[in-house]
Scaffold this active site. Sequence first.
Site, PDB file in Angstrom:
ATOM      1  N   SER A  45       0.875  -1.163   0.000  1.00 27.21           N
ATOM      2  CA  SER A  45       0.000   0.000   0.000  1.00 27.21           C
ATOM      3  C   SER A  45       0.913   1.213   0.000  1.00 27.21           C
ATOM      4  CB  SER A  45      -0.898  -0.021   1.235  1.00 27.21           C
ATOM      5  OG  SER A  45      -1.887   0.965   1.112  1.00 27.21           O
ATOM      6  N   GLU A  46       0.757   2.095  -0.987  1.00 27.43           N
ATOM      7  CA  GLU A  46       1.807   3.097  -1.231  1.00 27.43           C
ATOM      8  C   GLU A  46       1.873   4.194  -0.161  1.00 27.43           C
ATOM      9  OE1 GLU A  46      -0.668   2.454  -3.364  1.00 27.43           O
ATOM     10  OE2 GLU A  46      -1.566   4.297  -4.151  1.00 27.43           O
TER      11      GLU A  46
END
Lengths: 217, 232
Positions: A45-46
């Site tokens: 998840s960035e």
Amino acid sequence: MLDKNGIAKRIAKEVQDGMYVNLGIGIPTLVANYIPDGISVVLQSENGLLGMGPFPIDGQEDADLINAGKQTITTLPGSSTFDSALSFGMIRAGKVDLTILGAMEVSENGDIANWKIPGKMVKGMGGAMDLVASAQNIIVAMQQVNKHGESKLLKACSLPLTGVNCVKKIVTELGVYEVKDGAFHLLERAPGVSVEEIKKATLGKLVIAGDISEMIL
Amino acid sequence: MNKVIKNAEEAVRDIEDGMTLMLGGFGLCGIPENCITALVKKGTKNLTCISNNAGVDDFGIGLMLQGKQVKKMISSYVGENAEFERQLLSGELEVELIPQGTLATRCMAAGYGMPAIFTPAGVGTEVAEGKEVRNFNGKDYLMEMAFEADFAIVKAWKGDTMGNLIYKSTARNFNPVMAMGGKITIAEVEELVPAGELDPDQIHTPGIYVHRIFQGSNYEKRIEQRTVTPKS
């Protein structure tokens, strides 16, 4: 024809054991529900997490633990957290094996448009431009035909671009395509969809080599 | 050396009209709630805010937008805020949208003493307009400049009196890179402890980057998208 879950289910078959995968918002998020048993992947998840787990049990949500869609999530054994620069560092360095994201348009040379519609409120590109510019492998999940019956697989994108020459594979409600050599190469048909229907729904250059089988989900 | 201050009001006392601020957080996660409240109270105007998002209508940077304190937002995604949209469409607010990784790395570059970075994000798109493109090993990259910010305002989980910071979970996000990038960095923490109580090996932001630190209070930690699995 596939619905959203069908598209996600088909894309899940592209995921291989040991991969680090970034899932975009929308249909890509659903892919996590269909990853086969025995395949172990790490979801990135960035906003700064490797090893994204499922939504928390009601009452156990933690405001400090969210995904890039700002949803409350959980960690898993072996998860790690880090800052945003490092997060995009690992993306830029090609460490993330597979990026799955949505699109409004894709062109026959692999350009993608998914962040801006002129005349409408622009919310921003978020991490999409970084992801498409750097990912080793990009699969797009999208509707091939919009509600007006117009094809979104084009010669050239009409909307402002997110990235150029980067999409490798597309899964739509009608079929699976590989993007290479300036054309959409039809690999599989969705259940009940004919080659004729696919031809009608593709404005960019379409390559159909031999008999195209129906996909097995 | 005394970095410890009393509260948010003291922390933001010399933030003046027209300054550029970095504000940590992703969505409403890990935002410096106390300092935002203090800035709203102070009424500082014409601010340029570098922040991944712009809050929601009644929380986070949204509160500063309600007070018409922001002249320009530099963000990657701003979707969750009706007042933001209104000010943007009416021309009261200027917005520069930039890729999220570029945003983070331009903060980082400031803290690493590097004037610019090269990134492939945005090549061939409108983000590239007016920017220098360099080819390295057959691939094009945009030159993006390090940010310059008068103040960076960040939120950490724990901090000590030397300014060392530890963040919790994904509330880390932009906070460490912004902490490094401000000319003056303000850190608000949930728990402030005496020097020596934090393990040096566990520090995320070394105190050299932090000029002012205080223990915040009444953290609301609002959740933007509460998603849960029902109890079985």
